[in-house]
Design an enzyme around this catalytic site. Structure first.
Site, short mmCIF file in Angstrom:
data_model
loop_
_atom_site.label_atom_id
_atom_site.label_comp_id
_atom_site.label_asym_id
_atom_site.label_seq_id
_atom_site.Cartn_x
_atom_site.Cartn_y
_atom_site.Cartn_z
N CYS A 238 -13.00 2.62 8.54
CA CYS A 238 -14.39 2.10 8.60
C CYS A 238 -14.37 0.49 8.43
O CYS A 238 -13.81 0.24 7.25
CB CYS A 238 -15.31 2.84 7.82
SG CYS A 238 -17.19 2.15 7.60
N CYS B 130 -19.87 -8.77 5.74
CA CYS B 130 -19.56 -9.62 4.74
C CYS B 130 -19.72 -10.98 5.20
O CYS B 130 -18.95 -11.61 5.99
CB CYS B 130 -18.43 -9.29 4.10
SG CYS B 130 -17.96 -10.53 2.80
N CYS C 92 -22.86 -5.60 1.79
CA CYS C 92 -22.08 -4.58 1.91
C CYS C 92 -22.87 -3.16 1.37
O CYS C 92 -22.58 -2.16 1.87
CB CYS C 92 -20.81 -4.82 1.26
SG CYS C 92 -20.86 -5.18 -0.41
N ASP D 168 0.69 -1.01 -0.07
CA ASP D 168 -0.15 0.02 0.03
C ASP D 168 0.69 1.25 0.20
O ASP D 168 0.40 2.17 0.58
CB ASP D 168 -1.10 0.02 1.23
CG ASP D 168 -1.92 1.06 1.26
OD1 ASP D 168 -2.45 1.54 0.10
OD2 ASP D 168 -2.65 1.46 2.15
N CYS E 241 -19.48 -13.67 -4.66
CA CYS E 241 -20.54 -12.70 -4.19
C CYS E 241 -21.94 -13.01 -4.48
O CYS E 241 -22.87 -12.72 -3.73
CB CYS E 241 -20.15 -11.38 -4.56
SG CYS E 241 -18.88 -10.52 -3.86
N CYS F 126 -25.62 -11.60 -3.02
CA CYS F 126 -25.55 -10.85 -1.84
C CYS F 126 -25.31 -9.19 -2.09
O CYS F 126 -24.67 -8.92 -2.81
CB CYS F 126 -24.43 -11.19 -0.89
SG CYS F 126 -24.26 -10.68 0.74
N CYS G 86 -16.67 7.67 0.97
CA CYS G 86 -16.29 6.44 1.70
C CYS G 86 -15.84 6.96 3.13
O CYS G 86 -15.05 7.78 3.17
CB CYS G 86 -15.10 5.68 0.98
SG CYS G 86 -14.37 4.22 2.26
#
Length: 314
Positions: free
Chosen positions: A243, A250, A194, A132, A188, A191, A215
């Site tokens: 957050c 999930c 989220c 990152d 996924c 669903c 976000c």
């Protein structure tokens, strides 16, 4: 060391010894499809004030430009899941940020792995590593390496490990054996938990696209304005740094296991810091508590801004 299969096994062993949860390998190539997606995402302004994302598009989509000669992208994941002592408190902090700054923790591990590759595999190898911390499309490379699929919340998800992990990469100019059949299909399904749970509507109605400017993680960390936008008042759900909502809801995170990394142990007393404590905190006190924490990215004034904003919701 001879065969590249042996090299792959050796590097995998190094990564596991350093505490990484899993490691995968993919061929380095130009990510043309991802470049088009990124360009469209940027044109829509979904990156908010993160102008640095507009730069170095060629580096982001071609590892051989970022690290000349790159033949293989080694993707690694590192589990950070743990009980979050702030989860039921009035001021919530994302699980990943409770302990020591992961950049420093993981970078040291990547350095150790790279050093041993140079010592025991290829002394002349050209290696760069990131967590990152550089223009690398981490989730796409991890997906290609079979470490998960990119879910509707735009996070990497593994069917047996969930999503509470950091991503890291090693770019190397060795042609290491890869297995193109390892990619994990999207699980996924229908669903939408989220999407429905996100209080600021940051995830698109169909999923797989994130308006980062909406976000909560962006608002509380990346946005450097003196005040948070009024349109988000009453929607922060007490999050003051990062957050976890889209991960908490999930279903695949029921398979997440606790991290074994001692450096991610929460800062002492972090859940007991009250709103008034933040407002009265001095720079010296902040530094003494969070000197090795990711929270330093927002800084004391940023935290005071965030705390004041969420407290005004009550």
């Amino acid at each position: 060391m001879g065969e590249m299969d042996d090299v792959r096994g050796y590097i995998t062993g190094l990564a596991l010894d350093e505490g990484f949860t899993a490691v995968g390998f993919s061929r380095s190539e130009y990510l043309e499809k991802d470049e088009h997606y990124l360009q469209d995402w940027l044109l829509k302004g979904s990156h908010g004030a993160m102008s640095y994302l507009e730069r170095n598009l060629d580096l982001r989509t071609d590892p051989s430009i970022l690290n000349p000669g790159t033949r293989t992208v080694i993707s690694l994941i590192y589990n950070y899941n743990q009980d979050n002592p702030t989860r039921d408190k009035s001021l919530k902090i994302s699980t990943y940020a409770l302990g020591r700054d992961y950049h420093k923790v993981i970078r040291k591990k990547l350095k150790n792995i790279s050093r041993k590759i140079l010592e025991n595999v290829a002394p002349e190898a050209n290696i760069r590593y990131f967590t990152d911390s550089g223009p690398v499309l981490e989730k796409e490379w991890a997906r290609r390496a079979g470490l998960g699929w990119i879910g509707k919340n735009t996070l990497l998800i593994h069917p047996k490990r969930g999503s509470y992990f950091f991503l890291a990469e090693i770019l190397i100019d060795l042609d290491i054996a890869v297995d193109d059949t390892l990619a994990i299909r999207d699980h996924c399904g229908t669903c939408t938990r989220c999407i429905e749970a996100c209080p600021t509507d940051a995830i698109s109605p169909d999923g797989y696209k994130l308006d980062a400017s909406r976000c909560i993680s962006y608002l509380t960390i990346e946005l450097k304005d003196e005040a948070l936008p009024d349109e988000f008042r009453g929607k922060m759900e007490d999050w003051v740094f990062g957050c976890d909502i889209c991960q908490q809801v999930c279903p695949w995170n029921k398979f997440s296991t606790p991290t074994r990394e001692a450096d991610f142990t929460p800062v002492s007393g972090i859940a007991e810091i009250m709103p008034e404590d933040w407002q009265q905190m001095t720079p010296e006190r902040f530094e003494s508590i969070f000197f090795q924490s990711p929270i330093k990215r927002t800084g004391l004034e940023g935290m005071k801004r965030n705390v004041q904003f969420v407290r005004e919701e009550h």
